[in-house]
Design an enzyme around this catalytic site. Structure first.
Site, mmCIF file in Angstrom:
data_model
loop_
_atom_site.group_PDB
_atom_site.id
_atom_site.type_symbol
_atom_site.label_atom_id
_atom_site.label_comp_id
_atom_site.label_asym_id
_atom_site.label_seq_id
_atom_site.Cartn_x
_atom_site.Cartn_y
_atom_site.Cartn_z
ATOM 1 N N GLU A 203 0.741 -1.296 -0.160
ATOM 2 C CA GLU A 203 -0.047 0.028 0.026
ATOM 3 C C GLU A 203 1.098 1.418 -0.023
ATOM 4 O O GLU A 203 0.769 1.828 0.986
ATOM 5 C CB GLU A 203 -0.887 -0.114 1.097
ATOM 6 C CG GLU A 203 -1.952 -1.019 1.073
ATOM 7 C CD GLU A 203 -2.940 -1.207 2.293
ATOM 8 O OE1 GLU A 203 -2.681 -0.394 3.189
ATOM 9 O OE2 GLU A 203 -4.014 -1.696 1.965
ATOM 10 N N GLU A 321 -6.558 -7.462 -1.620
ATOM 11 C CA GLU A 321 -7.126 -7.410 0.173
ATOM 12 C C GLU A 321 -8.347 -6.997 -0.075
ATOM 13 O O GLU A 321 -8.910 -6.153 -0.552
ATOM 14 C CB GLU A 321 -6.110 -6.194 0.709
ATOM 15 C CG GLU A 321 -4.935 -6.592 1.122
ATOM 16 C CD GLU A 321 -4.076 -5.868 2.053
ATOM 17 O OE1 GLU A 321 -4.895 -5.161 2.946
ATOM 18 O OE2 GLU A 321 -2.951 -5.446 2.235
#
Length: 433
Positions: A203, A321
Protein backbone atom coordinates in the site's frame (compact mmCIF):
# COMPACT_ATOMS: atom_id res chain seq x y z
CA UNK A 1 -29.10 -24.33 -11.29
CA UNK A 2 -28.23 -27.96 -12.01
CA UNK A 3 -24.49 -28.69 -12.39
CA UNK A 4 -24.82 -29.98 -15.95
CA UNK A 5 -26.68 -26.86 -17.04
CA UNK A 6 -24.04 -24.68 -15.41
CA UNK A 7 -21.25 -26.53 -17.20
CA UNK A 8 -23.05 -26.12 -20.55
CA UNK A 9 -23.50 -22.37 -20.09
CA UNK A 10 -19.92 -21.96 -18.94
CA UNK A 11 -18.64 -23.91 -21.92
CA UNK A 12 -20.42 -21.56 -24.33
CA UNK A 13 -19.14 -18.42 -22.59
CA UNK A 14 -15.60 -19.73 -22.32
CA UNK A 15 -15.55 -20.88 -25.94
CA UNK A 16 -16.47 -17.37 -27.04
CA UNK A 17 -13.69 -15.81 -24.96
CA UNK A 18 -11.20 -18.55 -25.80
CA UNK A 19 -11.53 -17.92 -29.53
CA UNK A 20 -10.24 -14.40 -28.88
CA UNK A 21 -7.26 -15.62 -26.85
CA UNK A 22 -5.78 -18.07 -29.32
CA UNK A 23 -3.32 -20.84 -28.47
CA UNK A 24 0.16 -19.47 -28.92
CA UNK A 25 3.13 -21.44 -27.69
CA UNK A 26 3.47 -21.39 -23.91
CA UNK A 27 6.31 -21.99 -21.51
CA UNK A 28 5.91 -25.00 -19.24
CA UNK A 29 8.48 -24.10 -16.57
CA UNK A 30 6.01 -23.64 -13.73
CA UNK A 31 6.22 -19.83 -13.64
CA UNK A 32 2.95 -17.93 -13.79
CA UNK A 33 2.93 -15.42 -16.64
CA UNK A 34 0.45 -13.08 -18.25
CA UNK A 35 -1.27 -13.59 -21.58
CA UNK A 36 -3.41 -10.61 -22.46
CA UNK A 37 -5.61 -9.90 -19.45
CA UNK A 38 -5.22 -13.37 -17.95
CA UNK A 39 -2.67 -15.26 -15.90
CA UNK A 40 -1.26 -18.37 -17.52
CA UNK A 41 0.46 -21.37 -15.94
CA UNK A 42 2.06 -23.93 -18.26
CA UNK A 43 -0.22 -22.84 -21.09
CA UNK A 44 -3.52 -22.77 -19.21
CA UNK A 45 -5.43 -19.95 -17.51
CA UNK A 46 -4.61 -19.54 -13.82
CA UNK A 47 -6.56 -17.82 -11.05
CA UNK A 48 -5.05 -16.26 -7.93
CA UNK A 49 -7.74 -17.43 -5.56
CA UNK A 50 -6.25 -17.11 -2.11
CA UNK A 51 -5.47 -15.22 1.05
CA UNK A 52 -3.20 -12.86 2.92
CA UNK A 53 -1.04 -14.20 5.74
CA UNK A 54 1.49 -11.52 6.60
CA UNK A 55 2.65 -13.49 9.64
CA UNK A 56 4.15 -16.51 7.83
CA UNK A 57 7.82 -15.54 8.15
CA UNK A 58 7.45 -14.24 11.70
CA UNK A 59 5.74 -17.36 13.04
CA UNK A 60 7.95 -19.78 11.09
CA UNK A 61 11.13 -18.15 12.43
CA UNK A 62 10.44 -20.11 15.64
CA UNK A 63 10.87 -23.81 14.71
CA UNK A 64 8.48 -24.87 17.48
CA UNK A 65 5.68 -22.90 15.78
CA UNK A 66 6.19 -24.27 12.27
CA UNK A 67 3.39 -26.87 12.56
CA UNK A 68 0.99 -23.89 12.47
CA UNK A 69 2.37 -22.94 9.05
CA UNK A 70 2.02 -26.49 7.76
CA UNK A 71 -1.55 -26.78 9.08
CA UNK A 72 -2.56 -23.44 7.56
CA UNK A 73 -1.29 -24.38 4.10
CA UNK A 74 -2.87 -27.82 4.37
CA UNK A 75 -6.27 -26.28 5.15
CA UNK A 76 -5.85 -23.69 2.39
CA UNK A 77 -5.05 -26.37 -0.16
CA UNK A 78 -7.97 -28.49 1.02
CA UNK A 79 -10.26 -25.54 0.34
CA UNK A 80 -8.86 -25.03 -3.16
CA UNK A 81 -6.86 -21.87 -2.47
CA UNK A 82 -3.94 -21.24 -4.79
CA UNK A 83 -2.08 -18.08 -3.72
CA UNK A 84 -0.79 -16.59 -0.45
CA UNK A 85 0.44 -13.02 -0.07
CA UNK A 86 2.95 -12.34 2.69
CA UNK A 87 5.73 -10.05 3.88
CA UNK A 88 9.38 -10.42 2.89
CA UNK A 89 10.24 -7.52 5.18
CA UNK A 90 10.64 -6.72 8.85
CA UNK A 91 12.95 -3.77 9.26
CA UNK A 92 14.50 -2.91 12.62
CA UNK A 93 12.75 -3.34 15.95
CA UNK A 94 11.83 -6.63 17.60
CA UNK A 95 12.86 -9.86 15.83
CA UNK A 96 13.52 -8.16 12.49
CA UNK A 97 14.49 -9.68 9.18
CA UNK A 98 16.81 -6.73 8.55
CA UNK A 99 18.63 -5.45 11.64
CA UNK A 100 20.11 -2.57 9.69
CA UNK A 101 20.71 -1.96 5.98
CA UNK A 102 22.24 -5.14 4.57
CA UNK A 103 22.46 -6.93 7.96
CA UNK A 104 20.04 -9.86 8.13
CA UNK A 105 18.60 -12.15 10.77
CA UNK A 106 19.23 -15.69 9.55
CA UNK A 107 16.54 -17.16 11.84
CA UNK A 108 13.93 -14.90 10.26
CA UNK A 109 15.12 -15.63 6.72
CA UNK A 110 14.90 -19.35 7.48
CA UNK A 111 11.33 -18.76 8.62
CA UNK A 112 10.54 -17.34 5.19
CA UNK A 113 12.40 -20.25 3.59
CA UNK A 114 10.19 -22.68 5.48
CA UNK A 115 6.97 -20.87 4.56
CA UNK A 116 7.87 -20.96 0.85
CA UNK A 117 8.82 -24.65 1.09
CA UNK A 118 5.49 -25.49 2.75
CA UNK A 119 3.55 -23.51 0.15
CA UNK A 120 5.36 -25.43 -2.56
CA UNK A 121 4.53 -28.75 -0.88
CA UNK A 122 0.82 -27.90 -0.91
CA UNK A 123 0.66 -26.47 -4.44
CA UNK A 124 0.24 -22.85 -3.34
CA UNK A 125 1.99 -19.89 -4.99
CA UNK A 126 3.40 -16.96 -3.00
CA UNK A 127 3.39 -13.17 -3.50
CA UNK A 128 6.28 -11.58 -1.58
CA UNK A 129 6.12 -7.90 -0.62
CA UNK A 130 9.43 -6.03 -0.22
CA UNK A 131 8.50 -3.20 2.16
CA UNK A 132 5.71 -1.57 4.14
CA UNK A 133 4.17 1.87 3.80
CA UNK A 134 3.32 1.87 7.51
CA UNK A 135 5.41 1.79 10.70
CA UNK A 136 4.43 -1.82 11.39
CA UNK A 137 7.48 -4.03 10.81
CA UNK A 138 9.58 -0.90 10.27
CA UNK A 139 8.15 0.44 7.07
CA UNK A 140 9.38 3.39 5.06
CA UNK A 141 9.92 5.32 8.33
CA UNK A 142 12.66 2.87 9.36
CA UNK A 143 14.47 3.31 6.05
CA UNK A 144 14.36 7.09 6.45
CA UNK A 145 15.61 6.83 10.05
CA UNK A 146 18.54 4.69 8.87
CA UNK A 147 19.44 7.31 6.28
CA UNK A 148 19.14 10.15 8.81
CA UNK A 149 21.49 8.33 11.18
CA UNK A 150 24.06 8.38 8.38
CA UNK A 151 23.79 12.12 7.88
CA UNK A 152 21.22 12.37 5.12
CA UNK A 153 19.02 15.53 5.25
CA UNK A 154 15.72 13.65 5.40
CA UNK A 155 12.78 14.77 7.50
CA UNK A 156 9.65 13.04 6.18
CA UNK A 157 8.66 9.43 5.72
CA UNK A 158 7.90 10.34 2.11
CA UNK A 159 11.63 10.96 1.58
CA UNK A 160 11.68 7.17 1.22
CA UNK A 161 10.64 7.66 -2.40
CA UNK A 162 13.22 10.29 -3.36
CA UNK A 163 16.38 10.11 -1.22
CA UNK A 164 19.21 8.38 -3.07
CA UNK A 165 20.63 6.57 -0.02
CA UNK A 166 17.20 5.30 1.04
CA UNK A 167 16.61 4.03 -2.47
CA UNK A 168 19.94 2.26 -2.41
CA UNK A 169 19.02 0.59 0.91
CA UNK A 170 15.74 -0.56 -0.62
CA UNK A 171 17.31 -1.81 -3.85
CA UNK A 172 19.86 -3.78 -1.86
CA UNK A 173 17.06 -5.40 0.13
CA UNK A 174 15.37 -6.43 -3.11
CA UNK A 175 18.64 -7.97 -4.27
CA UNK A 176 19.06 -9.81 -0.96
CA UNK A 177 15.56 -11.33 -1.23
CA UNK A 178 15.90 -12.32 -4.88
CA UNK A 179 19.30 -13.88 -4.31
CA UNK A 180 18.29 -15.72 -1.15
CA UNK A 181 19.12 -19.44 -1.28
CA UNK A 182 16.25 -21.35 0.33
CA UNK A 183 17.72 -23.62 2.98
CA UNK A 184 14.80 -26.07 2.61
CA UNK A 185 14.14 -26.24 -1.15
CA UNK A 186 17.77 -25.55 -2.18
CA UNK A 187 16.49 -23.09 -4.80
CA UNK A 188 17.25 -19.38 -5.03
CA UNK A 189 14.12 -17.28 -4.67
CA UNK A 190 14.70 -15.72 -8.10
CA UNK A 191 14.56 -19.21 -9.64
CA UNK A 192 11.60 -20.57 -7.67
CA UNK A 193 8.26 -20.84 -9.52
CA UNK A 194 6.54 -21.23 -6.14
CA UNK A 195 6.78 -17.44 -6.03
CA UNK A 196 4.16 -16.04 -8.39
CA UNK A 197 5.10 -12.38 -8.01
CA UNK A 198 7.04 -9.68 -6.20
CA UNK A 199 5.30 -6.66 -4.73
CA UNK A 200 7.16 -3.35 -4.49
CA UNK A 201 5.43 -2.19 -1.31
CA UNK A 202 2.36 -2.89 0.77
CA UNK A 203 0.00 0.00 0.00
CA UNK A 204 2.47 2.73 -1.07
CA UNK A 205 1.24 6.24 -0.37
CA UNK A 206 2.89 9.65 -0.71
CA UNK A 207 0.43 12.22 0.70
CA UNK A 208 3.06 14.99 0.48
CA UNK A 209 2.74 14.89 -3.33
CA UNK A 210 -0.93 14.54 -4.31
CA UNK A 211 -0.01 14.92 -8.00
CA UNK A 212 1.26 11.32 -7.95
CA UNK A 213 4.49 12.22 -9.75
CA UNK A 214 6.74 11.13 -6.87
CA UNK A 215 5.35 7.62 -6.66
CA UNK A 216 5.16 7.42 -10.46
CA UNK A 217 8.91 8.05 -10.69
CA UNK A 218 9.64 5.65 -7.82
CA UNK A 219 7.62 2.76 -9.28
CA UNK A 220 9.22 3.35 -12.69
CA UNK A 221 12.72 3.16 -11.21
CA UNK A 222 12.08 0.21 -8.92
CA UNK A 223 10.17 -1.86 -11.48
CA UNK A 224 13.12 -1.51 -13.86
CA UNK A 225 15.48 -2.52 -11.03
CA UNK A 226 13.53 -5.68 -10.21
CA UNK A 227 13.25 -6.67 -13.86
CA UNK A 228 16.99 -6.16 -14.36
CA UNK A 229 17.56 -8.83 -11.70
CA UNK A 230 14.72 -11.25 -12.45
CA UNK A 231 12.75 -11.77 -15.66
CA UNK A 232 11.03 -14.94 -14.47
CA UNK A 233 8.55 -13.53 -11.98
CA UNK A 234 5.63 -11.20 -12.29
CA UNK A 235 5.71 -7.82 -10.55
CA UNK A 236 3.00 -5.62 -9.07
CA UNK A 237 3.20 -2.32 -7.19
CA UNK A 238 1.01 -3.10 -4.15
CA UNK A 239 -1.46 -0.30 -4.88
CA UNK A 240 -4.87 0.08 -3.26
CA UNK A 241 -6.48 1.48 -6.40
CA UNK A 242 -6.95 5.18 -5.69
CA UNK A 243 -7.59 7.22 -8.83
CA UNK A 244 -5.36 10.20 -9.67
CA UNK A 245 -4.83 12.92 -12.24
CA UNK A 246 -4.77 10.57 -15.22
CA UNK A 247 -8.41 9.61 -14.54
CA UNK A 248 -11.67 11.39 -15.19
CA UNK A 249 -13.32 13.50 -12.45
CA UNK A 250 -16.04 10.85 -12.31
CA UNK A 251 -13.52 8.13 -11.49
CA UNK A 252 -11.83 10.29 -8.83
CA UNK A 253 -15.15 10.71 -7.01
CA UNK A 254 -14.96 6.98 -6.22
CA UNK A 255 -11.95 7.50 -3.95
CA UNK A 256 -12.45 7.51 -0.19
CA UNK A 257 -11.57 10.79 1.56
CA UNK A 258 -7.86 11.61 1.85
CA UNK A 259 -4.66 12.41 -0.03
CA UNK A 260 -2.79 9.33 -1.23
CA UNK A 261 -0.33 10.46 -3.89
CA UNK A 262 -1.03 7.45 -6.13
CA UNK A 263 -2.63 7.14 -9.54
CA UNK A 264 -4.24 3.80 -10.36
CA UNK A 265 -4.08 4.26 -14.13
CA UNK A 266 -0.69 5.95 -14.55
CA UNK A 267 1.09 3.83 -11.93
CA UNK A 268 -0.09 0.58 -13.49
CA UNK A 269 0.81 1.63 -17.04
CA UNK A 270 4.48 1.59 -16.08
CA UNK A 271 6.56 -0.98 -18.02
CA UNK A 272 7.48 -3.85 -15.75
CA UNK A 273 4.22 -3.78 -13.79
CA UNK A 274 2.65 -7.00 -15.00
CA UNK A 275 -0.69 -6.95 -13.23
CA UNK A 276 -2.95 -4.62 -11.33
CA UNK A 277 -4.06 -4.71 -7.70
CA UNK A 278 -6.89 -3.12 -5.78
CA UNK A 279 -7.76 -3.24 -2.07
CA UNK A 280 -11.18 -2.62 -0.60
CA UNK A 281 -12.19 -1.87 2.98
CA UNK A 282 -15.50 0.01 2.98
CA UNK A 283 -15.92 -0.68 6.70
CA UNK A 284 -12.60 1.12 7.38
CA UNK A 285 -12.86 3.87 4.77
CA UNK A 286 -16.48 4.79 5.51
CA UNK A 287 -16.86 3.98 9.19
CA UNK A 288 -19.92 6.16 9.72
CA UNK A 289 -21.78 4.95 6.61
CA UNK A 290 -24.57 2.41 6.65
CA UNK A 291 -24.01 -1.18 5.64
CA UNK A 292 -26.01 -0.54 2.48
CA UNK A 293 -23.87 2.46 1.54
CA UNK A 294 -20.69 0.48 2.11
CA UNK A 295 -21.91 -2.33 -0.13
CA UNK A 296 -22.93 0.13 -2.83
CA UNK A 297 -19.41 1.57 -2.71
CA UNK A 298 -17.89 -1.92 -2.93
CA UNK A 299 -19.87 -2.68 -6.08
CA UNK A 300 -18.92 0.61 -7.76
CA UNK A 301 -15.26 0.32 -6.70
CA UNK A 302 -14.85 -3.20 -8.05
CA UNK A 303 -16.78 -2.56 -11.28
CA UNK A 304 -14.67 0.50 -12.10
CA UNK A 305 -11.33 -1.19 -11.48
CA UNK A 306 -12.15 -4.40 -13.32
CA UNK A 307 -13.40 -2.36 -16.29
CA UNK A 308 -10.27 -0.19 -16.30
CA UNK A 309 -7.96 -3.19 -16.02
CA UNK A 310 -9.75 -4.77 -18.97
CA UNK A 311 -10.29 -1.80 -21.26
CA UNK A 312 -7.66 0.80 -20.32
CA UNK A 313 -4.68 -1.03 -18.81
CA UNK A 314 -5.14 -4.37 -20.61
CA UNK A 315 -3.68 -6.26 -17.66
CA UNK A 316 -4.98 -8.84 -15.18
CA UNK A 317 -6.34 -7.49 -11.91
CA UNK A 318 -6.26 -9.10 -8.47
CA UNK A 319 -8.42 -7.88 -5.58
CA UNK A 320 -5.41 -8.27 -3.32
CA UNK A 321 -7.04 -7.34 -0.01
CA UNK A 322 -10.67 -7.41 1.07
CA UNK A 323 -12.61 -8.47 4.12
CA UNK A 324 -15.09 -7.53 6.81
CA UNK A 325 -14.16 -6.93 10.43
CA UNK A 326 -16.07 -8.77 13.14
CA UNK A 327 -15.11 -5.96 15.52
CA UNK A 328 -17.29 -3.32 13.87
CA UNK A 329 -20.48 -2.24 15.60
CA UNK A 330 -23.52 -4.20 14.43
CA UNK A 331 -21.47 -6.90 12.73
CA UNK A 332 -23.18 -10.12 11.64
CA UNK A 333 -21.80 -13.15 9.73
CA UNK A 334 -24.26 -12.37 6.94
CA UNK A 335 -22.52 -9.04 6.39
CA UNK A 336 -19.14 -10.70 5.93
CA UNK A 337 -20.68 -13.28 3.61
CA UNK A 338 -22.17 -10.40 1.63
CA UNK A 339 -18.74 -8.82 1.13
CA UNK A 340 -17.14 -12.11 0.08
CA UNK A 341 -20.02 -13.02 -2.24
CA UNK A 342 -19.84 -9.61 -3.89
CA UNK A 343 -16.08 -9.75 -4.47
CA UNK A 344 -16.16 -13.36 -5.61
CA UNK A 345 -19.15 -12.73 -7.83
CA UNK A 346 -17.37 -9.90 -9.68
CA UNK A 347 -14.31 -12.09 -10.20
CA UNK A 348 -16.36 -15.05 -11.43
CA UNK A 349 -18.46 -13.01 -13.87
CA UNK A 350 -15.29 -11.60 -15.44
CA UNK A 351 -13.29 -14.84 -15.38
CA UNK A 352 -15.93 -16.96 -17.08
CA UNK A 353 -15.77 -14.57 -20.06
CA UNK A 354 -11.99 -14.58 -20.17
CA UNK A 355 -11.90 -11.14 -18.57
CA UNK A 356 -9.29 -9.30 -16.52
CA UNK A 357 -10.39 -10.34 -13.02
CA UNK A 358 -7.75 -12.92 -12.16
CA UNK A 359 -8.50 -13.57 -8.51
CA UNK A 360 -9.01 -12.33 -4.98
CA UNK A 361 -7.01 -12.60 -1.75
CA UNK A 362 -9.03 -12.17 1.44
CA UNK A 363 -7.55 -10.55 4.54
CA UNK A 364 -6.59 -12.64 6.41
CA UNK A 365 -6.04 -16.37 6.98
CA UNK A 366 -5.30 -17.55 10.52
CA UNK A 367 -4.75 -20.96 12.09
CA UNK A 368 -5.86 -22.42 15.37
CA UNK A 369 -4.04 -21.00 18.38
CA UNK A 370 -3.29 -17.67 16.69
CA UNK A 371 -5.63 -15.39 18.64
CA UNK A 372 -2.85 -12.82 19.12
CA UNK A 373 -2.95 -12.17 15.35
CA UNK A 374 -6.72 -11.71 15.24
CA UNK A 375 -7.54 -8.20 13.99
CA UNK A 376 -11.22 -8.83 13.36
CA UNK A 377 -10.65 -9.93 9.77
CA UNK A 378 -9.08 -13.32 10.49
CA UNK A 379 -10.66 -16.47 9.09
CA UNK A 380 -9.85 -19.99 10.33
CA UNK A 381 -10.67 -22.48 7.59
CA UNK A 382 -10.91 -25.43 9.99
CA UNK A 383 -13.97 -23.81 11.56
CA UNK A 384 -16.35 -25.58 9.23
CA UNK A 385 -19.37 -24.04 10.95
CA UNK A 386 -18.39 -20.67 9.48
CA UNK A 387 -20.63 -19.73 6.57
CA UNK A 388 -17.82 -17.62 5.10
CA UNK A 389 -15.59 -20.69 4.87
CA UNK A 390 -18.30 -22.31 2.74
CA UNK A 391 -18.39 -19.22 0.49
CA UNK A 392 -14.60 -19.46 0.04
CA UNK A 393 -14.75 -23.16 -0.85
CA UNK A 394 -17.56 -22.56 -3.35
CA UNK A 395 -15.52 -19.89 -5.16
CA UNK A 396 -12.60 -22.30 -5.41
CA UNK A 397 -14.81 -24.91 -7.04
CA UNK A 398 -16.23 -22.42 -9.54
CA UNK A 399 -12.84 -21.11 -10.64
CA UNK A 400 -11.47 -24.64 -10.87
CA UNK A 401 -14.36 -25.52 -13.18
CA UNK A 402 -13.61 -22.54 -15.43
CA UNK A 403 -9.94 -23.48 -15.60
CA UNK A 404 -10.76 -27.09 -16.49
CA UNK A 405 -13.08 -26.04 -19.30
CA UNK A 406 -10.44 -23.67 -20.68
CA UNK A 407 -7.83 -26.43 -20.45
CA UNK A 408 -10.07 -28.90 -22.27
CA UNK A 409 -10.63 -26.45 -25.12
CA UNK A 410 -6.93 -25.63 -25.37
CA UNK A 411 -6.08 -29.32 -25.53
CA UNK A 412 -8.64 -29.86 -28.29
CA UNK A 413 -7.18 -26.95 -30.23
CA UNK A 414 -3.65 -28.33 -29.83
CA UNK A 415 -4.85 -31.72 -31.07
CA UNK A 416 -6.43 -30.12 -34.15
CA UNK A 417 -3.35 -28.07 -34.93
CA UNK A 418 -1.10 -31.10 -34.58
CA UNK A 419 -3.20 -32.80 -37.25
CA UNK A 420 -3.22 -29.82 -39.57
CA UNK A 421 -6.82 -28.77 -39.06
CA UNK A 422 -5.99 -25.25 -37.92
CA UNK A 423 -8.02 -23.30 -35.38
CA UNK A 424 -11.79 -23.60 -35.67
CA UNK A 425 -13.69 -20.34 -35.92
CA UNK A 426 -17.38 -19.49 -35.75
CA UNK A 427 -19.38 -20.93 -38.58
CA UNK A 428 -17.34 -24.11 -38.59
CA UNK A 429 -14.71 -22.91 -41.06
CA UNK A 430 -11.10 -23.87 -40.50
CA UNK A 431 -8.47 -21.17 -40.92
CA UNK A 432 -5.09 -22.62 -41.81
CA UNK A 433 -1.95 -20.83 -40.60
Amino acid sequence: MKPLCLVTILSILIQQSYLKLGTDAFSSDGFVRTKGVQFSLNGYPYYANGFNAYWLMYVASDPSQRPKISAAFQEASRHGLTVARTWAFSDGGYRPLQYSPGSYNEDMFQGLDFAIAEARKHGIKIILSFANNYVSFGGKKQYVDWARSRGRPVSSEDDFFTDSLVKDFYKNHIKAVLNRFNTFTKVHYRDDPTIIAWELMNEPRCPSDPTGRTIQAWITEMAAHVKSLDRNHLLEAGLEGFYGQSSSPQRKTLNPPGQFGTDFIANNRIPGIDFVTVHSYPDEWFVDSSEQSQMEFLNRWLDAHIQDAQNVLHKPIVIAEFGKSTKKSGYSPAQRDGVFNTVYGKIYESAKRGGAAAGGLFWQLLGNGMDNFQDGYGIILSQTSSSTVNVIAQQSRKLTLIRRIFARMINVEKWKRARGYGPVRKGGHNIQN
